[in-house]
Design a protein around this motif. Structure first.
Motif, PDB file in Angstrom:
ATOM      1  N   UNK A  46       0.846  -1.201   0.000  1.00 39.71           N
ATOM      2  CA  UNK A  46       0.000   0.000   0.000  1.00 39.71           C
ATOM      3  C   UNK A  46       0.879   1.247   0.000  1.00 39.71           C
ATOM      4  N   UNK A  47       1.926   1.225   0.822  1.00 40.54           N
ATOM      5  CA  UNK A  47       2.834   2.372   0.899  1.00 40.54           C
ATOM      6  C   UNK A  47       3.479   2.660  -0.450  1.00 40.54           C
ATOM      7  N   UNK A  48       3.913   1.628  -1.144  1.00 38.79           N
ATOM      8  CA  UNK A  48       4.500   1.817  -2.475  1.00 38.79           C
ATOM      9  C   UNK A  48       3.491   2.448  -3.428  1.00 38.79           C
ATOM     10  N   UNK A  49       2.264   1.975  -3.385  1.00 40.66           N
ATOM     11  CA  UNK A  49       1.218   2.502  -4.259  1.00 40.66           C
ATOM     12  C   UNK A  49       0.882   3.955  -3.935  1.00 40.66           C
ATOM     13  N   UNK A  50       0.863   4.284  -2.643  1.00 40.56           N
ATOM     14  CA  UNK A  50       0.450   5.618  -2.203  1.00 40.56           C
ATOM     15  C   UNK A  50       1.602   6.623  -2.187  1.00 40.56           C
ATOM     16  N   UNK A  51       2.831   6.154  -2.276  1.00 42.95           N
ATOM     17  CA  UNK A  51       3.977   7.058  -2.261  1.00 42.95           C
ATOM     18  C   UNK A  51       4.318   7.560  -0.873  1.00 42.95           C
ATOM     19  N   UNK A  52       4.126   6.697   0.131  1.00 46.96           N
ATOM     20  CA  UNK A  52       4.470   7.067   1.501  1.00 46.96           C
ATOM     21  C   UNK A  52       5.190   5.887   2.137  1.00 46.96           C
ATOM     22  N   UNK A  53       5.507   5.988   3.411  1.00 49.37           N
ATOM     23  CA  UNK A  53       6.207   4.898   4.088  1.00 49.37           C
ATOM     24  C   UNK A  53       5.214   3.875   4.630  1.00 49.37           C
ATOM     25  N   UNK A  55       5.314   2.775   7.550  1.00 51.31           N
ATOM     26  CA  UNK A  55       4.990   3.268   8.887  1.00 51.31           C
ATOM     27  C   UNK A  55       3.798   4.209   8.876  1.00 51.31           C
ATOM     28  N   UNK A  56       3.703   5.027   7.849  1.00 51.74           N
ATOM     29  CA  UNK A  56       2.568   5.940   7.720  1.00 51.74           C
ATOM     30  C   UNK A  56       1.272   5.145   7.564  1.00 51.74           C
ATOM     31  N   UNK A  57       1.318   4.109   6.733  1.00 53.89           N
ATOM     32  CA  UNK A  57       0.138   3.265   6.524  1.00 53.89           C
ATOM     33  C   UNK A  57      -0.220   2.558   7.826  1.00 53.89           C
ATOM     34  N   UNK A  58       0.775   1.987   8.478  1.00 54.17           N
ATOM     35  CA  UNK A  58       0.560   1.287   9.749  1.00 54.17           C
ATOM     36  C   UNK A  58      -0.058   2.229  10.775  1.00 54.17           C
ATOM     37  N   UNK A  59       0.492   3.435  10.880  1.00 52.08           N
ATOM     38  CA  UNK A  59      -0.052   4.414  11.836  1.00 52.08           C
ATOM     39  C   UNK A  59      -1.500   4.748  11.533  1.00 52.08           C
ATOM     40  N   UNK A  60      -1.835   4.913  10.269  1.00 49.35           N
ATOM     41  CA  UNK A  60      -3.205   5.242   9.899  1.00 49.35           C
ATOM     42  C   UNK A  60      -4.160   4.147  10.372  1.00 49.35           C
ATOM     43  N   UNK A  61      -3.831   2.905  10.081  1.00 51.65           N
ATOM     44  CA  UNK A  61      -4.730   1.817  10.457  1.00 51.65           C
ATOM     45  C   UNK A  61      -4.771   1.605  11.965  1.00 51.65           C
ATOM     46  N   UNK A  62      -3.675   1.821  12.652  1.00 55.13           N
ATOM     47  CA  UNK A  62      -3.692   1.691  14.118  1.00 55.13           C
ATOM     48  C   UNK A  62      -4.518   2.788  14.764  1.00 55.13           C
ATOM     49  N   UNK A  63      -4.470   3.999  14.225  1.00 54.54           N
ATOM     50  CA  UNK A  63      -5.286   5.074  14.755  1.00 54.54           C
ATOM     51  C   UNK A  63      -6.767   4.788  14.534  1.00 54.54           C
ATOM     52  N   UNK A  64      -7.077   4.136  13.409  1.00 55.43           N
ATOM     53  CA  UNK A  64      -8.467   3.751  13.139  1.00 55.43           C
ATOM     54  C   UNK A  64      -8.936   2.721  14.163  1.00 55.43           C
ATOM     55  N   UNK A  65      -8.048   1.783  14.516  1.00 56.47           N
ATOM     56  CA  UNK A  65      -8.392   0.762  15.519  1.00 56.47           C
ATOM     57  C   UNK A  65      -8.620   1.395  16.886  1.00 56.47           C
ATOM     58  N   UNK A  66      -7.792   2.381  17.238  1.00 60.98           N
ATOM     59  CA  UNK A  66      -7.948   3.073  18.527  1.00 60.98           C
ATOM     60  C   UNK A  66      -9.284   3.794  18.579  1.00 60.98           C
ATOM     61  N   UNK A  67      -9.703   4.393  17.468  1.00 52.39           N
ATOM     62  CA  UNK A  67     -10.974   5.105  17.433  1.00 52.39           C
ATOM     63  C   UNK A  67     -12.147   4.140  17.614  1.00 52.39           C
ATOM     64  N   UNK A  68     -12.019   2.916  17.078  1.00 52.47           N
ATOM     65  CA  UNK A  68     -13.072   1.925  17.231  1.00 52.47           C
ATOM     66  C   UNK A  68     -13.202   1.471  18.685  1.00 52.47           C
ATOM     67  N   UNK A  69     -12.062   1.420  19.399  1.00 51.47           N
ATOM     68  CA  UNK A  69     -12.052   0.954  20.784  1.00 51.47           C
ATOM     69  C   UNK A  69     -12.670   1.972  21.736  1.00 51.47           C
ATOM     70  N   UNK A  70     -12.708   3.231  21.358  1.00 48.69           N
ATOM     71  CA  UNK A  70     -13.218   4.276  22.256  1.00 48.69           C
ATOM     72  C   UNK A  70     -14.713   4.272  22.361  1.00 48.69           C
TER      73      UNK A  70
END
Length: 70
Positions: A46-53, A55-70
């Motif tokens: 995904x990172x290669x396709x989006x032109x980012x690292x 880690x950026x992709x991982x952070x995005x999905x982890x933040x989404x998981x944290x929002x679901x837990x709240x």
């Protein structure tokens, strides 16, 4: 690092520091990221396709998981 030392040599001072939080932020197509992840793509692919690292992709999905837990 070379640019840092070059700036010191040319201008005789350190380059100005950018204010916190004003780095190279840009908008990512998060809808596309979600679709690719749902299609089974890895963070790295995904990172290669989006032109980012990955880690950026991982952070995005982890933040989404944290929002679901709240």
């Amino acid at each position: 690092m070379v640019n840092y030392y070059l700036t010191i040599l040319v201008f005789g001072q350190s380059p100005p520091k950018s204010p916190a939080g004003q780095g190279r932020k840009r908008k990512l197509d998060t809808g596309k990221m979600k679709a690719l992840r749902n299609a089974g793509w890895s963070y790295e692919k995904i990172a290669d396709e989006m032109g980012c690292s990955a880690g950026t992709v991982w952070n995005y999905f982890n933040k989404q998981e944290e929002k679901k837990d709240e």
